[in-house]
Motif scaffolding. Structure first.
Motif, mmCIF file in Angstrom:
data_model
loop_
_atom_site.group_PDB
_atom_site.id
_atom_site.type_symbol
_atom_site.label_atom_id
_atom_site.label_comp_id
_atom_site.label_asym_id
_atom_site.label_seq_id
_atom_site.Cartn_x
_atom_site.Cartn_y
_atom_site.Cartn_z
ATOM 1 N N ASP A 1 24.958 94.896 -16.385
ATOM 2 C CA ASP A 1 25.723 93.678 -16.657
ATOM 3 C C ASP A 1 24.908 92.525 -16.090
ATOM 4 N N PRO A 2 24.260 91.713 -16.953
ATOM 5 C CA PRO A 2 23.361 90.672 -16.452
ATOM 6 C C PRO A 2 24.083 89.507 -15.794
ATOM 7 N N VAL A 3 25.376 89.355 -16.078
ATOM 8 C CA VAL A 3 26.143 88.248 -15.511
ATOM 9 C C VAL A 3 26.703 88.633 -14.143
ATOM 10 N N ARG A 4 27.356 89.791 -14.089
ATOM 11 C CA ARG A 4 28.008 90.217 -12.852
ATOM 12 C C ARG A 4 27.078 91.037 -11.962
ATOM 13 N N LYS A 5 25.870 91.312 -12.457
ATOM 14 C CA LYS A 5 24.851 92.035 -11.694
ATOM 15 C C LYS A 5 25.363 93.413 -11.258
ATOM 16 N N LEU B 1 16.760 92.093 -14.571
ATOM 17 C CA LEU B 1 17.786 91.125 -14.184
ATOM 18 C C LEU B 1 17.121 89.859 -13.673
ATOM 19 N N TYR C 1 17.634 86.528 -11.247
ATOM 20 C CA TYR C 1 18.372 85.897 -10.151
ATOM 21 C C TYR C 1 17.756 84.511 -9.964
ATOM 22 N N ASP D 1 30.579 92.703 -23.663
ATOM 23 C CA ASP D 1 29.990 92.037 -22.499
ATOM 24 C C ASP D 1 30.256 92.787 -21.199
ATOM 25 N N CYS D 2 30.156 94.100 -21.265
ATOM 26 C CA CYS D 2 30.281 94.969 -20.080
ATOM 27 C C CYS D 2 31.667 94.917 -19.442
ATOM 28 N N GLN D 3 32.662 94.527 -20.215
ATOM 29 C CA GLN D 3 34.044 94.634 -19.747
ATOM 30 C C GLN D 3 34.553 96.061 -19.936
#
Length: 448
Positions: free
Chosen positions: A117-121, A69, A71, A173-175
């Motif tokens: 999930d790389p966006v929502r971590k 990930l 940050y 997308d990990c939804q």
């Protein structure tokens, strides 16, 4: 392979106590595989060529899966295994990971191929029914949604029971998540060979919603069977691997359904078949395909070869299989998707089987660097960078293959410690990070 819904604070305390109190040894991914202790090397001399070990994380014994990930400028590695989940900072030195956080869950079963999930971590940890002293027939399975917004403090946001639990994969997308495996429970239909896929909506991570209706049925010549893992390519096609082969689906957008000839909306709950099917038994006698990769999109040339093979028509898949002796164990299979875009893989029956044409195969038996005293030679997870495919083979360590010509994969390097129990390699920042159930994490650099 190898190793809450959040209703109240009391539930979290109870689960945490259970996690802390129970511990199990690592075991083989599949029911027919050896335990991890038996999958290690013989203790004799190891072997390596054209690769240099630049680091190791020995405190991570039991590591099964790892991901990365970002940050901002900070680089973090997330590792899961039978211990739960740990985070490491790689920013200062990618060859010397620094432990910064952990979620202790002793007794988890493998947690292989944990996805982030790389966006929502967030991380999504599968609970296999064999975790915490359970068994395939009666054990509980499910998904832990773990918040990694602060990597020093991994926190369970929720847990939800799911009828499957060996692996969990991000969709759209990990939804949503697709969860499959292992072998069927005692309450599932007698004619099933294993668990198919269940879909979970995680758009609200604190209240996951599991669909009661499984998908990816009748995958093994018309029989519902074990779906082991799912990988999504850069076009958004989700490839489900398991007993009976590899089949790909659209999970969003409008697409022509090859089974009906009509254009319809694809959803995670009702995906549209795309391509794929069974692998020829001459290449993979067990018919058990463990995971896959389709070079397409930005990765169209990554492992796809030149010319004809650079058009997305290849599927790389691992057969995981253990038999008596190294020569019959599972191999890497490269197959052509041509001839499967009309739904042929969904119409296959024992009387009229459909099989993808094999382009090439590769296994460790008889190869340079192989330990002839060890029978644990099955292929396992792999990762592709450019034309180089890195793949773990349990006690036979990690092998690096040039797949520029997919019809003739060639070994260019290998790393086989004497005590190897290699599960999965991952390319990151020019290095290969290998999750080894015995050694922890080996960090390797190619020297060719």
């Amino acid at each position: 392979m190898r190793r809450l819904l959040l209703r109240s604070s009391l539930l979290l305390v109870t689960v945490a106590a259970t996690l802390a109190a129970t511990a199990l040894p690592a075991a083989a991914c599949e029911e027919h595989g050896p335990h991890a202790a038996a999958a290690r090397g013989t203790g004799g001399p190891g072997a390596e060529k054209n690769v240099k070990a630049v680091g190791n994380v020995p405190g991570a014994q039991g590591a099964i899966s790892l991901r990365f990930l970002q940050y901002g400028a900070r680089d973090v590695m997330v590792v899961s295994g039978e211990f739960g989940l740990r985070t490491y900072d790689l920013t200062a030195d990618p060859a010397a990971p620094k432990l910064i956080g952990q979620l202790n869950m002793p007794g988890m079963w493998e947690t292989e191929d944990t996805e982030l999930d790389p966006v929502r971590k967030r991380a999504f940890l599968s609970r296999d029914p064999r975790a915490f002293g359970g068994n395939v027939g009666t054990g509980e399975s499910g998904i832990y949604v773990v918040d990694l917004a602060t990597p020093e403090k991994p926190t369970v946001l929720s847990y939800v029971k799911v009828p499957a639990g060996h692996t969990t994969s991000c969709i759209n997308d990990c939804q949503y998540l697709w969860t499959g495996g292992p072998a069927k429970s005692n309450t599932m239909p007698a004619d099933w060979g294993g668990r198919p896929v269940w879909v979970t909506d995680v758009r609200d991570p604190r209240k996951p919603k599991v669909s009661p209706n499984p998908i990816e049925l009748a995958r093994n010549d018309g029989k519902t069977d074990y779906v082991h893992d799912v990988q999504v390519d850069e076009m958004g096609v989700a490839w489900a691997s398991g007993r009976g082969g590899v089949r790909g689906y659209w999970t969003a957008g409008m697409h022509k359904d090859p089974l009906t000839g009509k254009v319809r909306a694809a959803t995670p709950y009702d995906p549209v078949p795309y391509a794929g099917g069974g692998i020829k038994e001459t290449a993979a006698p067990s018919k058990f395909m463990h995971n896959s990769f389709r070079p397409v999109g930005n990765r169209a040339g990554d492992g796809g070869g030149a010319g004809h093979w650079d058009n997305g028509n290849l599927i790389y898949a691992t057969e995981e299989s253990f038999v008596d002796g190294c020569a019959g164990d599972g191999v890497l299979v490269i197959a052509s998707l041509e001839g499967s875009y009309g739904g042929e893989g969904w119409r296959s029956t024992p009387q009229k089987p459909f099989r993808l044409n094999t382009v090439g195969t590769w296994g460790v038996a008889g190869q340079e660097g192989t330990d002839p005293a060890s029978a644990d030679c099955s292929a396992h997870y792999f990762d592709v960078q450019g034309k180089i495919l890195a793949q773990s083979f349990y006690a036979q360590g990690t092998r690096f293959l040039d797949v520029g010509d997919p019809t003739n994969p060639k070994q260019i390097a290998y790393y086989r410690p004497a005590d190897a129990a290699a599960w999965a390699p991952y390319w990151h920042r020019g290095l290969a990070y290998v999750a080894d159930n015995n050694r922890g994490i080996d960090i390797l650099q190619l020297t060719v």
